[in-house]
Design an enzyme around this catalytic site. Structure first.
Site, PDB file in Angstrom:
ATOM      1  N   HIS A 163       0.836  -1.219   0.000  1.00 21.15           N
ATOM      2  CA  HIS A 163       0.000   0.000   0.000  1.00 21.15           C
ATOM      3  C   HIS A 163       0.867   1.264   0.000  1.00 21.15           C
ATOM      4  CE1 HIS A 163      -3.934  -2.012   0.909  1.00 21.15           C
ATOM      5  NE2 HIS A 163      -3.137  -2.924   1.406  1.00 21.15           N
ATOM      6  N   ASN A 170     -10.271  -2.580   2.899  1.00 18.44           N
ATOM      7  CA  ASN A 170     -10.034  -2.555   1.453  1.00 18.44           C
ATOM      8  C   ASN A 170     -11.333  -2.210   0.737  1.00 18.44           C
ATOM      9  OD1 ASN A 170      -7.284  -3.196   1.250  1.00 18.44           O
ATOM     10  ND2 ASN A 170      -7.657  -5.405   1.264  1.00 18.44           N
TER      11      ASN A 170
HETATM   12  C1  HEM Z   1      -0.763  -1.750   5.012  1.00 13.90           C
HETATM   13  C2  HEM Z   1       0.503  -6.040   6.841  1.00 13.90           C
HETATM   14  C3  HEM Z   1      -3.738  -7.906   5.452  1.00 13.90           C
HETATM   15  C4  HEM Z   1      -5.266  -3.455   4.418  1.00 13.90           C
HETATM   16  C5  HEM Z   1      -0.046  -2.770   5.584  1.00 13.90           C
HETATM   17  C6  HEM Z   1       1.289  -2.638   6.088  1.00 13.90           C
HETATM   18  C7  HEM Z   1       1.638  -3.826   6.621  1.00 13.90           C
HETATM   19  C8  HEM Z   1       0.542  -4.733   6.423  1.00 13.90           C
HETATM   20  C9  HEM Z   1       2.940  -4.179   7.314  1.00 13.90           C
HETATM   21  C10 HEM Z   1       2.131  -1.363   6.048  1.00 13.90           C
HETATM   22  C11 HEM Z   1       1.776  -0.515   7.240  1.00 13.90           C
HETATM   23  C12 HEM Z   1       2.521   0.782   7.290  1.00 13.90           C
HETATM   24  O1  HEM Z   1       3.713   0.817   6.980  1.00 13.90           O
HETATM   25  O2  HEM Z   1       1.893   1.805   7.689  1.00 13.90           O
HETATM   26  C13 HEM Z   1      -0.537  -6.921   6.642  1.00 13.90           C
HETATM   27  C14 HEM Z   1      -0.559  -8.309   7.079  1.00 13.90           C
HETATM   28  C15 HEM Z   1      -1.738  -8.832   6.667  1.00 13.90           C
HETATM   29  C16 HEM Z   1      -2.475  -7.771   5.989  1.00 13.90           C
HETATM   30  C17 HEM Z   1       0.561  -8.986   7.848  1.00 13.90           C
HETATM   31  C18 HEM Z   1      -2.302 -10.217   6.841  1.00 13.90           C
HETATM   32  C19 HEM Z   1      -1.947 -11.027   7.815  1.00 13.90           C
HETATM   33  C20 HEM Z   1      -4.547  -6.861   5.105  1.00 13.90           C
HETATM   34  C21 HEM Z   1      -5.971  -6.939   4.871  1.00 13.90           C
HETATM   35  C22 HEM Z   1      -6.397  -5.686   4.595  1.00 13.90           C
HETATM   36  C23 HEM Z   1      -5.240  -4.807   4.638  1.00 13.90           C
HETATM   37  C24 HEM Z   1      -6.794  -8.219   4.970  1.00 13.90           C
HETATM   38  C25 HEM Z   1      -7.772  -5.182   4.307  1.00 13.90           C
HETATM   39  C26 HEM Z   1      -8.873  -5.766   4.733  1.00 13.90           C
HETATM   40  C27 HEM Z   1      -4.167  -2.633   4.483  1.00 13.90           C
HETATM   41  C28 HEM Z   1      -4.224  -1.226   4.177  1.00 13.90           C
HETATM   42  C29 HEM Z   1      -2.927  -0.735   4.344  1.00 13.90           C
HETATM   43  C30 HEM Z   1      -2.102  -1.851   4.741  1.00 13.90           C
HETATM   44  C31 HEM Z   1      -5.445  -0.435   3.755  1.00 13.90           C
HETATM   45  C32 HEM Z   1      -2.467   0.695   4.127  1.00 13.90           C
HETATM   46  C33 HEM Z   1      -2.679   1.480   5.394  1.00 13.90           C
HETATM   47  C34 HEM Z   1      -2.433   2.951   5.132  1.00 13.90           C
HETATM   48  O3  HEM Z   1      -3.240   3.556   4.393  1.00 13.90           O
HETATM   49  O4  HEM Z   1      -1.447   3.489   5.638  1.00 13.90           O
HETATM   50  N1  HEM Z   1      -0.475  -4.057   5.771  1.00 13.90           N
HETATM   51  N2  HEM Z   1      -1.702  -6.634   5.992  1.00 13.90           N
HETATM   52  N3  HEM Z   1      -4.139  -5.550   4.954  1.00 13.90           N
HETATM   53  N4  HEM Z   1      -2.885  -2.979   4.816  1.00 13.90           N
HETATM   54 FE1  HEM Z   1      -2.312  -4.787   5.411  1.00 13.90          FE
END
Ligand code: HEM
Ligand code: NDP
Length: 509
Positions: A55, A128
Site C-alpha cells: 500500500h 479494502n
Molecule cells: C498496510 C501487513 C492484510 C489493508 C499494511 C502494512 C503492513 C501490512 C505491514 C504497512 C503498514 C505501514 O507501513 O503503515 C498486513 C498483514 C496482513 C495484511 C501482515 C495479513 C496477515 C490486510 C488486509 C487488509 C489490509 C486483509 C484489508 C482488509 C491494508 C491497508 C494498508 C495496509 C489499507 C495501508 C494502510 C495505510 O493507508 O497506511 N499491511 N496486511 N491488509 N494494509 Fe495490510
C-alpha cells in the site's frame, strides 16, 4: 521585504544567504564553516523514509463522520452514542502492490483506511475496497505479497508468480474474481466502497457481544475504467486519483459514504454453514442485512501531504471500548504487524505525530524515553513516572475491558478443513455479472495471464472450473484468442469512448 518572515536555521538564528556559498575568493573552495549549506544538503539526504511495504501509493483527505441512526443496542462506543454526533476522521486510500511512484489507475485492490479521532482514543478501520481477501492465514501473507512485487532477478512484476500462487490457494478465487471484474480499476476512491472485510465485534452497555462487519458504501456511485481506458489515462497522467480527489475537495464537491453494519448475534457463529471468521467469505445480505449507521464526508485537503498522509500510521490494533477484534486469525496477525511496521517506518514515537496523535482524548501512558521523545507526560507530578505510584498517576479502567469470550478447541494447525467451501460465494458473484461484465472479466484475465506458462494457466482454469464451467470456458477462450492474435486490440466498454468518460455500475444497495 519588511513583511516577509526572516529565514532561520533550524535552531532559529537568522540566515544571511540562501543562495551563495561561503567561499575563499570568488573562485575559491567552500569553507567548512558554511554550516547552513551542510545542513541544507544533510536534510535533503534525509527527506525519504521507507515506503510502506505494501500500500505504498496513497491519497488522503480529512473530514468528519456523523451518526444518523442509533446503534447503541449493539455498541457502547462513544462515537456512536447519539444521533447527530460528529467525529473527526483522517482517510488514506491506496493501491496494494505498486511502489510510492506507481500510476494510480492500475488494476489492483484498493486500501480504504480511516482513523476516527474519538473521545475514547483513536479507532482505525484499515480495510479494502473488497469484502474478502486472497488468503485466510497470515503465514501466507508475506508469500502472497512477494508474488505481487518484483521478481528478484528480472526486477519485473511476474504474472507467472501471481497465478502460480493463486492456483495453489483456491480460497483466493473469490478475491481474484473481484480484482479481475470491473471493480479492479475504480475511477478513483470516490467511486468505490470500503469494507472492514474481517469480522469485528461490538459490545453494548449491558455487556452483550455481537459480531460485526463494516461497509462504507459510496454515495457517488460505482465507476470504473476498462483496461484500455486506464492505459490511455496513464499515458496522460499517473496521478489521476490525487488530481480527482484534490480538485473535488477544492471545488467543494465533498465525497461521502454511508456506513452500514451487518450484525450477527454471538451464538450464531456456531450455526452458520460458513466460518464467519474466514476472511475469504462474506456474510450474505439475505442472512445479515445491512443496518445504516452514519455518513462519512471527506471535506479537507491536508495542508501538508507528508505530515498527514505519509506519516499516518493506521493499525487494526487501534480499537476503542465498544469495538473489538474477532477470532479471525488474519486479523489477529494484523494486530501485531502494523505497529511493528510503524516503528520501523516512522520511529518509536510515531503515535505522537500530528496525524496519529489522539485529538479528542487525552493520552496518558508510562512509556519512557526513546529516540525522538519530544513530548512529556504531564500527570501533574513528575514523580508519577512508574505504576503503581502514590502520586495519583493514571490508573487502568476495568470498565474498558470487553466481555469475556469463551474460546475452546484442540491446539493444532488446521489448514483447509473439509467444510471450507471456497467456490459457492465466488459462484454467486459470477452469476450476478451481466454478459458484458462477464466478457470484460474474461478479457481482463486474458490480458493479466497473457505472459503465464501453459501449466500455470491450466491450473488456474481448473480452479475456475470449480466455481462455474462457463467461467473457466470464458477465460480459456479469451486467453486462446489473445494468444492467437498478439496484435489484438484490448476491448473497451460498450459506452466509453474516452478515458474521461467512465463506466457507471448501478448501486445495488
Ligand atoms: C498496510 C501487513 C492484510 C489493508 C499494511 C502494512 C503492513 C501490512 C505491514 C504497512 C503498514 C505501514 O507501513 O503503515 C498486513 C498483514 C496482513 C495484511 C501482515 C495479513 C496477515 C490486510 C488486509 C487488509 C489490509 C486483509 C484489508 C482488509 C491494508 C491497508 C494498508 C495496509 C489499507 C495501508 C494502510 C495505510 O493507508 O497506511 N499491511 N496486511 N491488509 N494494509 Fe495490510
Ligand atoms: P447481494 O445481491 O445481496 O449482494 C451482492 C453484492 O455484490 C452487492 O453488495 C454488490 O454491491 C456487490 N457487487 C456487485 N458487483 C460486484 C463486483 N464486481 N465485485 C464485488 N462486489 C460486487 O448478495 P449476497 O450478499 O448474497 O452476496 C452475493 C455475492 O456478492 C457474494 O458471494 C460476494 O461475492 C458478493 N458481495 C457480497 C457482499 C456482502 O457483504 N454480502 C459485499 C460485496 C460483494 P455493493 O458492493 O455495493 O454491496
Amino acid at each position: 521585504m519588511a513583511d516577509k518572515p526572516t529565514l532561520t536555521t533550524s535552531a532559529g538564528a537568522p540566515v544571511p544567504s540562501n543562495e551563495n556559498s561561503l567561499t575563499a575568493g570568488t573562485r575559491g573552495p567552500v569553507l567548512m564553516q558554511d554550516y547552513q549549506l551542510l545542513e541544507k544538503l544533510a536534510h535533503q539526504n534525509r527527506e525519504r523514509i521507507p515506503e510502506r511495504t505494501v500500500h505504498a501509493k496513497g491519497w488522503g483527505l480529512q473530514g468528519t463522520f456523523t451518526v444518523t441512526k442509533d446503534i447503541t443496542k449493539y455498541t457502547c462506543a462513544k462515537m456512536f452514542s447519539e444521533v447527530g454526533k460528529q467525529t473527526e476522521v483522517l482517510s488514506r486510500w491506496s493501491t496494494v502492490a505498486g511502489e510510492a511512484g506507481a500510476a494510480d489507475a492500475e488494476r489492483d485492490v484498493r486500501g480504504f483506511s480511516l482513523k476516527f479521532y474519538t473521545e475514547d482514543g483513536n479507532w482505525d478501520m484499515v480495510g479494502n475496497n473488497t469484502p474478502v481477501f486472497f488468503v485466510r492465514d497470515a503465514y501466507k501473507f508475506p508469500d502472497f505479497i512477494h508474488t505481487q512485487k518484483r521478481h528478484p532477478r528480472t526486477n519485473l512484476r511476474s504474472p507467472e508468480a501471481m497465478f502460480d500462487f493463486w492456483a495453489a490457494q483456491p480460497e483466493s478465487v473469490h478475491q481474484v474474481t473481484i480484482l479481475m471484474s470491473d471493480r479492479g480499476i475504480p475511477k478513483n476512491p470516490m467511486h468505490m466502497n470500503g469494507y472492514g472485510s474481517h469480522t469485528f465485534s461490538m459490545w453494548n452497555a449491558a455487556g452483550e457481544r455481537f459480531w460485526v462487519k463494516f461497509h462504507f458504501k459510496t454515495q457517488q456511485g460505482h465507476k470504473f475504467y476498462t483496461n484500455a481506458e486506464a492505459e490511455k489515462l496513464i499515458g496522460k497522467t499517473r496521478e489521476s486519483y490525487q488530481e480527482d480527489l484534490y480538485n473535488a475537495v477544492e471545488k467543494g464537491e465533498y465525497p461521502k459514504w454511508t456506513l452500514y453494519i451487518q450484525v450477527m448475534p454471538e451464538e450464531d457463529a456456531l450455526k452458520t454453514p460458513y466460518n464467519p471468521f474466514d476472511l475469504t467469505k462474506v456474510w450474505p445480505h439475505g442472512d445479515y442485512p445491512l443496518i445504516e449507521v452514519g455518513v462519512l464526508e471527506m471535506n479537507q485537503n491536508p495542508d501538508n501531504y507528508f505530515q498527514m498522509v505519509e506519516n499516518a500510521a493506521f493499525s487494526p490494533s487501534n480499537i476503542v471500548p465498544g469495538i473489538s477484534f474477532s477470532p479471525d486469525k488474519m486479523l489477529q496477525a494484523r494486530v501485531f504487524s502494523y505497529a511493528d511496521a510503524h516503528r520501523y517506518r516512522l520511529g518509536t514515537h510515531y503515535e505522537a505525530l500530528p496525524a496519529n496523535a489522539a485529538k479528542a482524548a487525552k493520552v496518558n501512558h508510562y512509556h519512557k524515553d526513546g529516540a525522538m521523545r519530544f513530548f512529556t507526560n504531564d500527570f501533574g507530578n513528575p514523580d508519577a513516572y512508574y505504576e503503581p505510584n502514590q502520586y495519583d498517576g493514571p490508573v487502568a479502567d476495568a470498565g474498558a475491558q470487553e466481555p469475556p469470550l469463551r474460546i475452546d478447541g484442540d491446539m493444532d494447525r488446521y489448514g483447509n478443513p473439509q467444510e471450507m467451501d471456497d467456490f459457492t460465494q465466488p459462484r454467486a458473484l459470477y452469476e450476478m455479472f451481466t454478459d458484458e461484465q462477464k466478457q470484460r472479466l474474461y478479457t481482463n484475465y486474458a490480458q493479466a495471464m497473457g505472459p503465464c506458462s501453459k501449466g500455470v494457466k491450466e491450473r488456474w482454469f481448473a480452479v475456475l472450473e470449480k466455481v462455474h464451467p462457463d467461467y473457466a470456458a470464458g477465460v480459456r477462450k479469451a486467453c486462446e484468442e489473445l494468444d492467437s492474435d498478439v496484435n489484438a486490440v484490448p476491448i473497451t466498454s460498450e459506452t466509453a469512448t474516452d478515458a474521461e468518460e467512465v463506466n457507471t455500475a448501478p448501486d445495488t444497495v
